[in-house]
Design a protein around this motif. Structure first.
Motif, PDB file in Angstrom:
ATOM      1  N   CYS A 122       0.864  -1.188   0.000  1.00  9.16           N
ATOM      2  CA  CYS A 122       0.000   0.000   0.000  1.00  9.16           C
ATOM      3  C   CYS A 122       0.898   1.234   0.000  1.00  9.16           C
ATOM      4  O   CYS A 122       2.033   1.182   0.487  1.00  9.16           O
ATOM      5  CB  CYS A 122      -0.901  -0.018   1.235  1.00  9.16           C
ATOM      6  SG  CYS A 122      -2.066   1.365   1.249  1.00  9.16           S
ATOM      7  N   LEU A 124       0.150   3.870   1.719  1.00 10.26           N
ATOM      8  CA  LEU A 124       0.014   4.500   3.032  1.00 10.26           C
ATOM      9  C   LEU A 124       0.492   3.555   4.135  1.00 10.26           C
ATOM     10  O   LEU A 124       0.771   2.380   3.877  1.00 10.26           O
ATOM     11  CB  LEU A 124      -1.448   4.897   3.302  1.00 10.26           C
ATOM     12  CG  LEU A 124      -2.168   5.743   2.251  1.00 10.26           C
ATOM     13  CD1 LEU A 124      -3.474   6.270   2.806  1.00 10.26           C
ATOM     14  CD2 LEU A 124      -1.316   6.881   1.749  1.00 10.26           C
ATOM     15  N   LYS A 125       0.572   4.092   5.335  1.00  7.18           N
ATOM     16  CA  LYS A 125       0.998   3.282   6.490  1.00  7.18           C
ATOM     17  C   LYS A 125       0.103   3.607   7.686  1.00  7.18           C
ATOM     18  O   LYS A 125       0.541   4.199   8.664  1.00  7.18           O
ATOM     19  CB  LYS A 125       2.462   3.586   6.842  1.00  7.18           C
ATOM     20  CG  LYS A 125       3.461   3.082   5.817  1.00  7.18           C
ATOM     21  CD  LYS A 125       4.862   3.032   6.401  1.00  7.18           C
ATOM     22  CE  LYS A 125       5.907   2.573   5.415  1.00  7.18           C
ATOM     23  NZ  LYS A 125       5.577   1.411   4.644  1.00  7.18           N
ATOM     24  N   CYS A 126      -1.135   3.234   7.588  1.00  4.93           N
ATOM     25  CA  CYS A 126      -2.086   3.561   8.659  1.00  4.93           C
ATOM     26  C   CYS A 126      -1.733   2.805   9.941  1.00  4.93           C
ATOM     27  O   CYS A 126      -1.374   1.625   9.892  1.00  4.93           O
ATOM     28  CB  CYS A 126      -3.500   3.198   8.231  1.00  4.93           C
ATOM     29  SG  CYS A 126      -3.994   3.992   6.703  1.00  4.93           S
ATOM     30  N   CYS A 129      -3.345  -0.609  10.687  1.00  2.80           N
ATOM     31  CA  CYS A 129      -3.204  -1.634   9.645  1.00  2.80           C
ATOM     32  C   CYS A 129      -1.839  -2.312   9.734  1.00  2.80           C
ATOM     33  O   CYS A 129      -0.896  -1.760  10.307  1.00  2.80           O
ATOM     34  CB  CYS A 129      -3.360  -0.943   8.291  1.00  2.80           C
ATOM     35  SG  CYS A 129      -3.103  -2.000   6.870  1.00  2.80           S
ATOM     36  N   HIS A 131       0.297  -2.517   7.520  1.00  9.22           N
ATOM     37  CA  HIS A 131       1.334  -1.716   6.854  1.00  9.22           C
ATOM     38  C   HIS A 131       1.934  -0.643   7.755  1.00  9.22           C
ATOM     39  O   HIS A 131       3.049  -0.191   7.525  1.00  9.22           O
ATOM     40  CB  HIS A 131       0.768  -1.062   5.592  1.00  9.22           C
ATOM     41  CG  HIS A 131       0.346  -2.056   4.562  1.00  9.22           C
ATOM     42  ND1 HIS A 131       1.222  -2.947   3.981  1.00  9.22           N
ATOM     43  CD2 HIS A 131      -0.870  -2.326   4.031  1.00  9.22           C
ATOM     44  CE1 HIS A 131       0.564  -3.716   3.130  1.00  9.22           C
ATOM     45  NE2 HIS A 131      -0.707  -3.366   3.146  1.00  9.22           N
ATOM     46  N   TRP A 170      -5.109  -6.796   1.754  1.00 14.94           N
ATOM     47  CA  TRP A 170      -4.225  -5.872   2.475  1.00 14.94           C
ATOM     48  C   TRP A 170      -3.595  -4.848   1.537  1.00 14.94           C
ATOM     49  O   TRP A 170      -2.918  -3.932   1.987  1.00 14.94           O
ATOM     50  CB  TRP A 170      -3.118  -6.650   3.195  1.00 14.94           C
ATOM     51  CG  TRP A 170      -3.626  -7.454   4.353  1.00 14.94           C
ATOM     52  CD1 TRP A 170      -3.805  -8.810   4.381  1.00 14.94           C
ATOM     53  CD2 TRP A 170      -4.047  -6.968   5.629  1.00 14.94           C
ATOM     54  NE1 TRP A 170      -4.310  -9.185   5.592  1.00 14.94           N
ATOM     55  CE2 TRP A 170      -4.468  -8.077   6.393  1.00 14.94           C
ATOM     56  CE3 TRP A 170      -4.115  -5.706   6.204  1.00 14.94           C
ATOM     57  CZ2 TRP A 170      -4.941  -7.967   7.692  1.00 14.94           C
ATOM     58  CZ3 TRP A 170      -4.586  -5.595   7.502  1.00 14.94           C
ATOM     59  CH2 TRP A 170      -4.987  -6.713   8.226  1.00 14.94           C
ATOM     60  N   ASN A 198      -7.807   3.599  -0.874  1.00 14.26           N
ATOM     61  CA  ASN A 198      -7.684   4.782  -0.014  1.00 14.26           C
ATOM     62  C   ASN A 198      -7.895   6.039  -0.841  1.00 14.26           C
ATOM     63  O   ASN A 198      -8.084   7.117  -0.292  1.00 14.26           O
ATOM     64  CB  ASN A 198      -6.335   4.799   0.716  1.00 14.26           C
ATOM     65  CG  ASN A 198      -5.140   4.764  -0.231  1.00 14.26           C
ATOM     66  OD1 ASN A 198      -5.054   5.551  -1.160  1.00 14.26           O
ATOM     67  ND2 ASN A 198      -4.209   3.845   0.011  1.00 14.26           N
ATOM     68  N   HIS A 234      -4.469   8.067   8.707  1.00 22.39           N
ATOM     69  CA  HIS A 234      -4.158   7.554   7.362  1.00 22.39           C
ATOM     70  C   HIS A 234      -2.768   8.081   6.984  1.00 22.39           C
ATOM     71  O   HIS A 234      -2.617   8.902   6.065  1.00 22.39           O
ATOM     72  CB  HIS A 234      -5.226   7.976   6.352  1.00 22.39           C
ATOM     73  CG  HIS A 234      -6.301   6.947   6.159  1.00 22.39           C
ATOM     74  ND1 HIS A 234      -7.278   6.713   7.089  1.00 22.39           N
ATOM     75  CD2 HIS A 234      -6.525   6.045   5.161  1.00 22.39           C
ATOM     76  CE1 HIS A 234      -8.064   5.727   6.673  1.00 22.39           C
ATOM     77  NE2 HIS A 234      -7.627   5.302   5.514  1.00 22.39           N
TER      78      HIS A 234
HETATM   79  S1  SF4 Z   1      -5.618   0.678   6.075  1.00 20.23           S
HETATM   80 FE1  SF4 Z   1      -5.801   0.648   3.839  1.00 20.23          FE
HETATM   81  S2  SF4 Z   1      -4.897   2.604   3.205  1.00 20.23           S
HETATM   82 FE2  SF4 Z   1      -4.182   2.230   5.277  1.00 20.23          FE
HETATM   83  S3  SF4 Z   1      -2.200   1.219   5.061  1.00 20.23           S
HETATM   84 FE3  SF4 Z   1      -3.776  -0.381   5.282  1.00 20.23          FE
HETATM   85  S4  SF4 Z   1      -4.332  -0.941   3.191  1.00 20.23           S
HETATM   86 FE4  SF4 Z   1      -3.283   1.056   3.105  1.00 20.23          FE
END
Ligand code: SF4
Ligand code: SF4
Length: 435
Positions: A122, A124-126, A129, A131, A170, A198, A234
């Motif tokens: 992804c 982003l690195k929320c 999550c 990531h 994911w 996103n 986010h």
């Molecule tokens: S919640 Fe969605 S937008 Fe945020 S890092 Fe995870 S996959 Fe990416």
């Protein structure tokens, strides 16, 4: 046993049909019914975001309308098309006086729902999550169009009935340049496409090409209207870019007369639940998009288990400071007398009815797990039969731990009113509503 498409169509032929569930499963069913000349009266959905709206050209009613609709159409057939909340909905139908003869569960005819994660990472690195959680270094990459087509061909060959496939788990699917062709390939097979993004994306050309393929469902996940709130959770995203892409979506939908349902999934935290939410709701109303709220959870499953077993990571502790409902509170809300809610007898719906295919063709236990290693039940989807994957899932060690902690119910967010009651006791750091 999968009874299949023919029997489902026989059950519905000549009856007034309602579909409970206006999201991807329901939209896939609409595609199937329209292809076979079965008239659908509309949708039922308990999400207030959908009630009273038109979806794919059909009216969507709240459950409270059911007794009146039933009185008008005594031979009504309701298809419950909500894969993870079926039992909860069956109980509600009985409470509304709908007899078991008047409803059927879509899962009786389609025993597996497929998700193909076409992108392994992804942008982003929320914090909520995998990531943004740190921890295991995840493999990155994307599914090639060739591999994807083999995956879809195998799914179609192994199942009597496939009405929709989700192209995300994911990963951020709009990072895969073959996404337009992937949506088109599903449509060539009569299968509806469900996407999630996103939308903090600078690739306008790809967005345009994907929308030209008229995907049935597009979820947009976000967590605020203003940068302060959105950027906090986010991480790496730009809400101005998201909002400009939402305007683009509206433009494409109008210009090309698309059927795409845009479902804005608003993640609730303690810094975005008043003015930010209000403004985003207003923006979605102007655009004709749906907005549903969901309490932010700690994800993935491995991270929640670590937290419950006394080994929370620093990112988990930082995240819990922002949640409206903590992990422990969420589990208590979702379960009844410490049991796994409505799923206590039937086991876990994630275990029973979903197959996820990662970008590298590996198959995880379910959509809530992220780590490789023992939580992978097949290294290569193309080389494992449906039965082999099912057997391996039933033997996955993590499921015992997960169910012992009642995490399926937590991940499903069961008993929403209890979550709301807990959240209402928490301070909000968002600006107050404008008067
Ligand atoms: S919640 Fe969605 S937008 Fe945020 S890092 Fe995870 S996959 Fe990416
Ligand atoms: S029990 Fe837990 S790990 Fe196993 S399939 Fe269900 S949600 Fe996933």
């Amino acid at each position: 046993m999968n009874i299949g498409q023919a029997e489902l169509l026989t059950q519905l032929a000549g009856k007034p049909v309602l579909i409970w569930g206006a999201r991807m499963t329901g939209l896939g069913l609409v595609r199937l019914c329209r292809t076979h000349g079965i008239e659908i009266k509309g949708f039922i959905d308990s999400d207030p975001a959908f009630s009273g709206k038109q979806i794919a050209g059909l009216p969507c009613h709240p459950p409270a309308d059911l007794p009146e609709i039933h009185a008008q159409h005594p031979t009504l057939k309701i298809v419950v098309a909500a894969s993870t909340k079926e039992q909860e909905i069956n109980q509600l139908l009985l409470q509304y006086g709908i007899s078991a003869n008047n409803f059927i569960n879509y899962s009786r005819y389609c025993d597996l729902f497929y998700t193909v994660d076409v992108m392994g990472t992804c942008n982003l690195k929320c914090l909520s999550c995998a990531h943004g959680a740190g921890g295991e270094q995840y493999p990155r990459g994307l599914m090639t169009l060739d591999a994807y087509q083999q995956v879809i061909d195998k799914i179609v060959a192994e199942n009597d009935l496939v009405t929709h496939i989700s192209l995300y788990s994911w990963g951020e699917p709009f990072l895969n340049p073959s996404l337009p062709e992937m949506v088109a390939y599903l449509h060539q097979h009569g299968i509806a496409a469900a996407l999630s993004s996103n939308l903090s994306l600078k690739n306008e050309a790809l967005l345009h090409k994907v929308m030209r393929e008229n995907p049935e469902y597009l979820k947009v996940s976000l967590s605020g209207f203003y940068p302060d709130a959105y950027n906090d959770t986010h991480s790496g995203g730009d809400i101005h870019l998201v909002r400009s892409n939402m305007l683009r979506l509206r433009y494409y939908i109008d210009k090309y007369r698309l059927d795409t349902v845009v479902d804005v999934n608003y993640h609730l935290y303690n810094n975005n639940n008043r003015r930010n939410l209000d403004k985003m709701r207003e923006f979605c109303d102007e655009l004709g998009f749906f907005l549903s709220t969901t309490y932010a959870l700690v994800m993935p499953l491995e991270r929640v288990i670590e937290k419950l077993e006394g080994r929370p990571s620093p990112t988990t502790l930082a995240l819990e400071d922002k949640l409206l409902v903590s992990v422990k509170e969420g589990i208590a809300a979702a379960t009844v007398n410490g049991k796994n809610g409505q799923n206590s007898e039937a086991g876990c719906p994630f275990l029973e009815n979903q197959t996820i295919i990662n970008w590298d063709l590996s198959v995880p236990v379910c959509c809530t797990t992220f780590n490789r290693g023992p939580n992978i039940v097949a290294d290569n989807f193309l080389a494992a039969s449906k039965a082999e994957i099912s057997t391996a899932k039933q033997q996955a060690a993590i499921c015992e731990t997960c169910q012992r902690h009642s995490l399926p119910a937590y991940n499903l967010g069961l008993n929403r009113s209890r979550w709301e009651a807990i959240a209402a006791t928490k301070p909000s750091f968002d600006a107050p509503l404008e008067s």
